[in-house]
Design a protein around this motif. Sequence first.
Motif, PDB file in Angstrom:
ATOM      1  N   ILE A   1       0.867  -1.172   0.000  1.00  0.00           N
ATOM      2  CA  ILE A   1       0.000   0.000   0.000  1.00  0.00           C
ATOM      3  C   ILE A   1       0.906   1.224   0.000  1.00  0.00           C
ATOM      4  O   ILE A   1       1.833   1.317   0.808  1.00  0.00           O
ATOM      5  N   LEU A   2       0.653   2.136  -0.920  1.00  0.00           N
ATOM      6  CA  LEU A   2       1.383   3.394  -0.997  1.00  0.00           C
ATOM      7  C   LEU A   2       0.401   4.496  -0.640  1.00  0.00           C
ATOM      8  O   LEU A   2      -0.667   4.604  -1.251  1.00  0.00           O
ATOM      9  N   ILE A   3       0.746   5.285   0.370  1.00  0.00           N
ATOM     10  CA  ILE A   3      -0.136   6.346   0.872  1.00  0.00           C
ATOM     11  C   ILE A   3       0.580   7.686   0.705  1.00  0.00           C
ATOM     12  O   ILE A   3       1.777   7.791   0.997  1.00  0.00           O
ATOM     13  N   ALA A   4      -0.153   8.685   0.253  1.00  0.00           N
ATOM     14  CA  ALA A   4       0.422  10.026   0.119  1.00  0.00           C
ATOM     15  C   ALA A   4      -0.705  11.056   0.187  1.00  0.00           C
ATOM     16  O   ALA A   4      -1.883  10.706   0.179  1.00  0.00           O
ATOM     17  N   GLU A   5      -0.295  12.324   0.238  1.00  0.00           N
ATOM     18  CA  GLU A   5      -1.260  13.415   0.336  1.00  0.00           C
ATOM     19  C   GLU A   5      -1.013  14.478  -0.722  1.00  0.00           C
ATOM     20  O   GLU A   5       0.117  14.702  -1.138  1.00  0.00           O
ATOM     21  N   GLY A   6      -2.099  15.121  -1.087  1.00  0.00           N
ATOM     22  CA  GLY A   6      -2.053  16.339  -1.871  1.00  0.00           C
ATOM     23  C   GLY A   6      -2.621  17.449  -1.002  1.00  0.00           C
ATOM     24  O   GLY A   6      -3.159  17.185   0.074  1.00  0.00           O
ATOM     25  N   ASN A   7      -2.501  18.674  -1.456  1.00  0.00           N
ATOM     26  CA  ASN A   7      -2.939  19.813  -0.645  1.00  0.00           C
ATOM     27  C   ASN A   7      -4.453  19.999  -0.626  1.00  0.00           C
ATOM     28  O   ASN A   7      -5.043  20.240   0.417  1.00  0.00           O
ATOM     29  N   VAL A   8      -5.067  19.908  -1.800  1.00  0.00           N
ATOM     30  CA  VAL A   8      -6.517  20.083  -1.959  1.00  0.00           C
ATOM     31  C   VAL A   8      -7.016  19.028  -2.934  1.00  0.00           C
ATOM     32  O   VAL A   8      -6.231  18.336  -3.574  1.00  0.00           O
ATOM     33  N   ASP A   9      -8.326  18.917  -3.105  1.00  0.00           N
ATOM     34  CA  ASP A   9      -8.889  17.872  -3.956  1.00  0.00           C
ATOM     35  C   ASP A   9      -8.353  17.896  -5.387  1.00  0.00           C
ATOM     36  O   ASP A   9      -8.020  16.862  -5.948  1.00  0.00           O
ATOM     37  N   ARG A  10      -8.222  19.068  -5.965  1.00  0.00           N
ATOM     38  CA  ARG A  10      -7.709  19.170  -7.338  1.00  0.00           C
ATOM     39  C   ARG A  10      -6.269  18.679  -7.431  1.00  0.00           C
ATOM     40  O   ARG A  10      -5.860  18.082  -8.424  1.00  0.00           O
ATOM     41  N   HIS A  11      -5.492  18.935  -6.402  1.00  0.00           N
ATOM     42  CA  HIS A  11      -4.102  18.476  -6.367  1.00  0.00           C
ATOM     43  C   HIS A  11      -4.059  16.952  -6.283  1.00  0.00           C
ATOM     44  O   HIS A  11      -3.292  16.297  -6.992  1.00  0.00           O
ATOM     45  N   VAL A  12      -4.897  16.364  -5.440  1.00  0.00           N
ATOM     46  CA  VAL A  12      -4.965  14.907  -5.305  1.00  0.00           C
ATOM     47  C   VAL A  12      -5.352  14.288  -6.650  1.00  0.00           C
ATOM     48  O   VAL A  12      -4.739  13.311  -7.096  1.00  0.00           O
TER      49      VAL A  12
END
Length: 125
Positions: free
Chosen positions: A39-50
């Motif tokens: 499983i690879l987990i990461a984050e973006g700043n806002v929904d559009r970034h994700v």
Amino acid sequence: MKSTPFDTLNLMAQVIYDKKGINILALDVKGLSSLTDYILIAEGNVDRHVMSIAKNLIEELRERGYKLLHSEGLRAGDWVVLDFGEIMVHLFMPGMREKYSLEKLWGESKIVDLEIDVSKPAIGR
């Protein structure tokens, strides 16, 4: 030559990093999950970034011959799941990641040491 899951995890992590994704973590869940090995987990700043990270990841892997088996959340962008078979990617907005705490759910898993090249200048970074 077929790449190893470790090579693929590093490629995915690099793509996420290059698109300014943060808090990248890979978990080895072999023997703990019947759905996937990693499983690879990461984050973006806002929904559009994700959504942008997810779409770029799909395209980069497609160009290298990987097949996306299933995806969820590409329209909303608060939590996107990309299933590449032996690797499942979860991309979150920060609040969603904390809410669902996948790291705790897979607390018995091993953390995979990723090799991300942070020295090369990424486009737009």
